[in-house]
Design a protein around this motif. Structure first.
Motif, PDB file in Angstrom:
ATOM      1  N   SER A   1       5.022   7.302  -2.731  1.00 55.41           N
ATOM      2  CA  SER A   1       3.692   7.047  -2.171  1.00 55.41           C
ATOM      3  C   SER A   1       2.604   7.691  -3.033  1.00 55.41           C
ATOM      4  O   SER A   1       1.538   7.091  -3.232  1.00 55.41           O
ATOM      5  CB  SER A   1       3.601   7.510  -0.714  1.00 55.41           C
ATOM      6  N   VAL A   2       2.861   8.874  -3.582  1.00 57.90           N
ATOM      7  CA  VAL A   2       1.853   9.488  -4.461  1.00 57.90           C
ATOM      8  C   VAL A   2       1.685   8.632  -5.732  1.00 57.90           C
ATOM      9  O   VAL A   2       0.570   8.412  -6.205  1.00 57.90           O
ATOM     10  CB  VAL A   2       2.222  10.951  -4.819  1.00 57.90           C
ATOM     11  N   ALA A   3       2.806   8.107  -6.260  1.00 57.89           N
ATOM     12  CA  ALA A   3       2.713   7.235  -7.433  1.00 57.89           C
ATOM     13  C   ALA A   3       1.898   5.993  -7.097  1.00 57.89           C
ATOM     14  O   ALA A   3       1.091   5.517  -7.902  1.00 57.89           O
ATOM     15  CB  ALA A   3       4.101   6.843  -7.900  1.00 57.89           C
ATOM     16  N   SER A   4       2.099   5.479  -5.881  1.00 59.35           N
ATOM     17  CA  SER A   4       1.354   4.289  -5.466  1.00 59.35           C
ATOM     18  C   SER A   4      -0.147   4.601  -5.349  1.00 59.35           C
ATOM     19  O   SER A   4      -0.991   3.782  -5.717  1.00 59.35           O
ATOM     20  CB  SER A   4       1.914   3.812  -4.129  1.00 59.35           C
ATOM     21  N   ILE A   5      -0.461   5.810  -4.851  1.00 59.06           N
ATOM     22  CA  ILE A   5      -1.881   6.220  -4.793  1.00 59.06           C
ATOM     23  C   ILE A   5      -2.441   6.270  -6.217  1.00 59.06           C
ATOM     24  O   ILE A   5      -3.537   5.766  -6.492  1.00 59.06           O
ATOM     25  CB  ILE A   5      -2.017   7.603  -4.101  1.00 59.06           C
ATOM     26  N   ALA A   6      -1.642   6.833  -7.144  1.00 64.84           N
ATOM     27  CA  ALA A   6      -2.075   6.919  -8.544  1.00 64.84           C
ATOM     28  C   ALA A   6      -2.355   5.522  -9.087  1.00 64.84           C
ATOM     29  O   ALA A   6      -3.342   5.291  -9.796  1.00 64.84           O
ATOM     30  CB  ALA A   6      -1.002   7.605  -9.382  1.00 64.84           C
TER      31      ALA A   6
ATOM     32  N   ASN B   1      16.453  13.960   0.455  1.00 64.55           N
ATOM     33  CA  ASN B   1      16.290  12.794  -0.411  1.00 64.55           C
ATOM     34  C   ASN B   1      15.258  11.815   0.130  1.00 64.55           C
ATOM     35  O   ASN B   1      14.445  11.276  -0.616  1.00 64.55           O
ATOM     36  CB  ASN B   1      17.632  12.069  -0.594  1.00 64.55           C
ATOM     37  N   ARG B   2      15.282  11.589   1.460  1.00 65.84           N
ATOM     38  CA  ARG B   2      14.299  10.661   2.048  1.00 65.84           C
ATOM     39  C   ARG B   2      12.880  11.186   1.807  1.00 65.84           C
ATOM     40  O   ARG B   2      11.985  10.461   1.404  1.00 65.84           O
ATOM     41  CB  ARG B   2      14.523  10.495   3.567  1.00 65.84           C
ATOM     42  N   ALA B   3      12.688  12.497   2.048  1.00 66.45           N
ATOM     43  CA  ALA B   3      11.358  13.102   1.898  1.00 66.45           C
ATOM     44  C   ALA B   3      10.896  12.998   0.447  1.00 66.45           C
ATOM     45  O   ALA B   3       9.753  12.609   0.167  1.00 66.45           O
ATOM     46  CB  ALA B   3      11.399  14.553   2.356  1.00 66.45           C
ATOM     47  N   VAL B   4      11.804  13.320  -0.481  1.00 71.19           N
ATOM     48  CA  VAL B   4      11.444  13.305  -1.904  1.00 71.19           C
ATOM     49  C   VAL B   4      11.075  11.886  -2.356  1.00 71.19           C
ATOM     50  O   VAL B   4      10.082  11.679  -3.046  1.00 71.19           O
ATOM     51  CB  VAL B   4      12.605  13.873  -2.758  1.00 71.19           C
ATOM     52  N   PHE B   5      11.864  10.898  -1.935  1.00 68.90           N
ATOM     53  CA  PHE B   5      11.548   9.519  -2.337  1.00 68.90           C
ATOM     54  C   PHE B   5      10.221   9.070  -1.730  1.00 68.90           C
ATOM     55  O   PHE B   5       9.419   8.411  -2.388  1.00 68.90           O
ATOM     56  CB  PHE B   5      12.679   8.557  -1.937  1.00 68.90           C
ATOM     57  N   PHE B   6       9.984   9.448  -0.468  1.00 69.02           N
ATOM     58  CA  PHE B   6       8.728   9.043   0.164  1.00 69.02           C
ATOM     59  C   PHE B   6       7.542   9.653  -0.576  1.00 69.02           C
ATOM     60  O   PHE B   6       6.589   8.956  -0.935  1.00 69.02           O
ATOM     61  CB  PHE B   6       8.696   9.468   1.646  1.00 69.02           C
ATOM     62  N   ILE B   7       7.608  10.960  -0.809  1.00 66.19           N
ATOM     63  CA  ILE B   7       6.480  11.638  -1.461  1.00 66.19           C
ATOM     64  C   ILE B   7       6.256  11.070  -2.867  1.00 66.19           C
ATOM     65  O   ILE B   7       5.143  10.651  -3.207  1.00 66.19           O
ATOM     66  CB  ILE B   7       6.712  13.170  -1.555  1.00 66.19           C
ATOM     67  N   SER B   8       7.318  11.016  -3.682  1.00 73.07           N
ATOM     68  CA  SER B   8       7.135  10.575  -5.072  1.00 73.07           C
ATOM     69  C   SER B   8       6.576   9.160  -5.130  1.00 73.07           C
ATOM     70  O   SER B   8       5.640   8.880  -5.893  1.00 73.07           O
ATOM     71  CB  SER B   8       8.452  10.586  -5.841  1.00 73.07           C
TER      72      SER B   8
ATOM     73  N   ASN C   1       0.834  -1.207   0.000  1.00 66.93           N
ATOM     74  CA  ASN C   1       0.000   0.000   0.000  1.00 66.93           C
ATOM     75  C   ASN C   1       0.877   1.269   0.000  1.00 66.93           C
ATOM     76  O   ASN C   1       2.073   1.189   0.252  1.00 66.93           O
ATOM     77  CB  ASN C   1      -0.994  -0.027   1.172  1.00 66.93           C
ATOM     78  N   PRO C   2       0.265   2.415  -0.320  1.00 66.01           N
ATOM     79  CA  PRO C   2       1.058   3.647  -0.504  1.00 66.01           C
ATOM     80  C   PRO C   2       1.998   3.976   0.657  1.00 66.01           C
ATOM     81  O   PRO C   2       3.116   4.432   0.436  1.00 66.01           O
ATOM     82  CB  PRO C   2      -0.002   4.734  -0.666  1.00 66.01           C
ATOM     83  N   PHE C   3       1.579   3.714   1.897  1.00 62.22           N
ATOM     84  CA  PHE C   3       2.438   4.053   3.033  1.00 62.22           C
ATOM     85  C   PHE C   3       3.738   3.261   2.968  1.00 62.22           C
ATOM     86  O   PHE C   3       4.833   3.821   3.037  1.00 62.22           O
ATOM     87  CB  PHE C   3       1.718   3.778   4.365  1.00 62.22           C
ATOM     88  N   TRP C   4       3.618   1.961   2.782  1.00 62.57           N
ATOM     89  CA  TRP C   4       4.817   1.117   2.794  1.00 62.57           C
ATOM     90  C   TRP C   4       5.660   1.280   1.525  1.00 62.57           C
ATOM     91  O   TRP C   4       6.868   1.114   1.549  1.00 62.57           O
ATOM     92  CB  TRP C   4       4.446  -0.358   3.061  1.00 62.57           C
ATOM     93  N   VAL C   5       4.990   1.620   0.408  1.00 61.36           N
ATOM     94  CA  VAL C   5       5.763   1.929  -0.803  1.00 61.36           C
ATOM     95  C   VAL C   5       6.662   3.135  -0.508  1.00 61.36           C
ATOM     96  O   VAL C   5       7.860   3.143  -0.807  1.00 61.36           O
ATOM     97  CB  VAL C   5       4.843   2.229  -2.013  1.00 61.36           C
ATOM     98  N   GLY C   6       6.067   4.158   0.122  1.00 62.93           N
ATOM     99  CA  GLY C   6       6.826   5.357   0.489  1.00 62.93           C
ATOM    100  C   GLY C   6       7.980   5.021   1.424  1.00 62.93           C
ATOM    101  O   GLY C   6       9.096   5.490   1.243  1.00 62.93           O
ATOM    102  N   VAL C   7       7.694   4.159   2.413  1.00 59.03           N
ATOM    103  CA  VAL C   7       8.721   3.818   3.401  1.00 59.03           C
ATOM    104  C   VAL C   7       9.892   3.075   2.742  1.00 59.03           C
ATOM    105  O   VAL C   7      11.056   3.430   2.946  1.00 59.03           O
ATOM    106  CB  VAL C   7       8.117   2.955   4.547  1.00 59.03           C
ATOM    107  N   ILE C   8       9.580   2.059   1.912  1.00 56.23           N
ATOM    108  CA  ILE C   8      10.718   1.331   1.329  1.00 56.23           C
ATOM    109  C   ILE C   8      11.474   2.213   0.336  1.00 56.23           C
ATOM    110  O   ILE C   8      12.679   2.102   0.196  1.00 56.23           O
ATOM    111  CB  ILE C   8      10.344  -0.033   0.685  1.00 56.23           C
ATOM    112  N   ALA C   9      10.754   3.135  -0.334  1.00 54.13           N
ATOM    113  CA  ALA C   9      11.461   4.029  -1.269  1.00 54.13           C
ATOM    114  C   ALA C   9      12.404   4.951  -0.502  1.00 54.13           C
ATOM    115  O   ALA C   9      13.529   5.212  -0.923  1.00 54.13           O
ATOM    116  CB  ALA C   9      10.469   4.852  -2.079  1.00 54.13           C
ATOM    117  N   ALA C  10      11.944   5.439   0.660  1.00 53.44           N
ATOM    118  CA  ALA C  10      12.763   6.373   1.443  1.00 53.44           C
ATOM    119  C   ALA C  10      13.964   5.670   2.070  1.00 53.44           C
ATOM    120  O   ALA C  10      15.083   6.180   2.048  1.00 53.44           O
ATOM    121  CB  ALA C  10      11.918   7.039   2.518  1.00 53.44           C
ATOM    122  N   ILE C  11      13.723   4.468   2.597  1.00 51.25           N
ATOM    123  CA  ILE C  11      14.825   3.762   3.283  1.00 51.25           C
ATOM    124  C   ILE C  11      15.705   3.023   2.277  1.00 51.25           C
ATOM    125  O   ILE C  11      16.930   3.034   2.356  1.00 51.25           O
ATOM    126  CB  ILE C  11      14.266   2.755   4.318  1.00 51.25           C
TER     127      ILE C  11
END
Ligand SMILES: [Fe+2]
Ligand SMILES: [Fe+2]
Length: 429
Positions: A115-120, A106-113, A76-86
């Protein structure tokens, strides 16, 4: 750090915190630990070996997106964001010099991009591709990820450095879009292996990619060395022949436009343009005194100048990287009617690259003028190309040059009539 940059970083971090909290509330407890840790480990591994290196813009892109494509589908979008950031933390560069605000950005940018992509993805998948393979939804999510991630980075690059030569947003994205296409297809392959086969195949494909990456990388390294050799020679020419400063570089620009008009392959065009940049390299062997007094030359001196084509050829023929198009240098003063030098070749016996170069070389002389003759106007140059088509120039190429001139491609290069009159007066003393 300037004020705008500070404000921008604050904006990114606040957006990150808000998005993080909202998604945490919605989906943090909906978790598949096995998928999550598998994708996270893969991403950490992948992030530490950049796969694609773009020699033109020095932008590195890694394999994040292809792995995230599978994450869009399984998490789900939350965990997609988390693994992208970490998962995108680069262990090596942290050792070299840790800048905390870059790290957090960089962590913030990866999380946002991500998780928003995952929502899309989650919004589009049920509508367009229920129960089928998500070609389109992955494309949509990849686009969202690509645009957001690169836009955030583009803004920070532009705010952080005050360089005059800022890259335009369009050229930045144009360069990167090649990577997007590759990433998308790799993403589909990885996702298909994950869905229809097993995690084992997924890992095998990644290993295979790492094996072939060396092949890609060495090819790009080679292209980089090629450009460096050309640039170094260009500096040598300019330092020697300051009477026609910038000539080779201008000729290369005209060649670029002409090659676009001719039906040449991209690889061939690139070679012709690079060689154009150093076509007069042989002049470094010609006596300084002869180069500076190009009017009133004795026959012997004129013969010496003419030898620059052979000198250039001899100089470069042992460099493997550039020697396959060197006849362009040797023949760039041949004429279509066979009255040129060094060999008096005629018509299509002259390599096409050399015929292109001859026309562009003369165009530069006409536009900039020489110590023995003033520059010509746009109309005079068109007339000259008409007159010399089939004589000095390949008629087809002369026609193409005339069209380019009429279409205004070189308008910024032509001198105004008043300026030319001024120069003519200076010649009349
Ligand atoms: Fe020349
Ligand atoms: Fe030249």
């Amino acid at each position: 750090m300037n004020k705008k940059l500070k404000l921008y970083l604050i904006f990114i971090h606040i957006s990150f915190i808000i998005l993080f909290l909202i998604l945490f509330n919605n989906s943090a407890f909906d978790i598949n630990l096995l998928n999550l840790s598998f994708l996270l480990i893969t991403l950490v591994f992948i992030s530490n070996f950049s796969m694609f290196f773009n020699s033109m813009t020095e932008i590195t892109t890694s394999m994040n997106l292809p792995v995230l494509a599978t994450a869009f589908f399984t998490l789900n979008p939350f965990w997609v964001g988390v693994i992208a950031a970490i998962g995108t933390i680069e262990l090596k560069s942290q050792k070299l010099g840790f800048v905390w605000y870059k790290f957090l950005f960089n962590r913030a940018v990866f999380f946002i991009s991500a998780s928003v992509a995952s929502i899309a993805f989650n919004i589009s998948y049920p509508y367009i591709e229920t129960n089928s393979f998500p070609f389109l939804s992955i494309l949509f999510a990849s686009l969202v990820y690509f645009i957001l991630n690169n836009l955030f980075v583009f803004i920070v690059i532009n705010l952080a450095n005050n360089d005059v030569n800022k890259m335009s947003l369009i050229s930045y994205f144009r360069e990167l879009s090649k990577n997007l296409i590759t990433s998308y297809f790799l993403g589909l392959i990885l996702l298909a292996s994950y869905i229809y086969f097993s995690k084992v195949l997924f890992v095998l494909i990644i290993i295979l990619l790492f094996i072939i990456k060396d092949f890609f990388y060495s090819r790009l390294q080679q292209m980089n060395s090629y450009t460096q050799i050309i640039e170094s020679f260009l500096k040598v020419i300019d330092s020697k022949d300051h009477y026609t400063e910038g000539h080779c570089e201008r000729v290369a620009k005209y060649t670029y436009h002409l090659c676009n008009e001719m039906n040449l392959s991209r690889a061939k065009s690139e070679k012709v343009i690079s060689i154009a940049k150093i076509h007069d390299i042989g002049k470094i062997y010609v006596d300084d005194h002869i180069l500076s007094t190009s009017d009133n030359l004795s026959d012997e001196e004129y013969e010496e100048i003419k030898r620059h084509t052979k000198y250039g050829y001899q100089l470069l023929k042992d460099i493997d990287l550039i020697n396959d198009e060197l006849d362009i240098i040797l023949y760039h003063h041949e004429r279509w009617d066979g009255k040129g030098y060094p060999e008096g070749l005629e018509g299509e016996a002259i390599p096409v690259g050399a015929r292109i170069l001859t026309a562009c070389d003369s165009l530069d002389v006409m536009i900039t003028g020489r110590s023995y003759k003033p520059p010509m106007t746009k109309e005079e140059i068109i007339e000259e190309f008409k007159k010399c088509a089939g004589g000095q120039f390949d008629p087809e190429i002369a026609q193409k040059i005339i069209e380019l001139i009429k279409d205004g491609y070189f308008d910024d290069k032509f001198k105004s009539e008043e300026k030319i009159k001024e120069l003519e007066l200076a010649f009349d003393y």
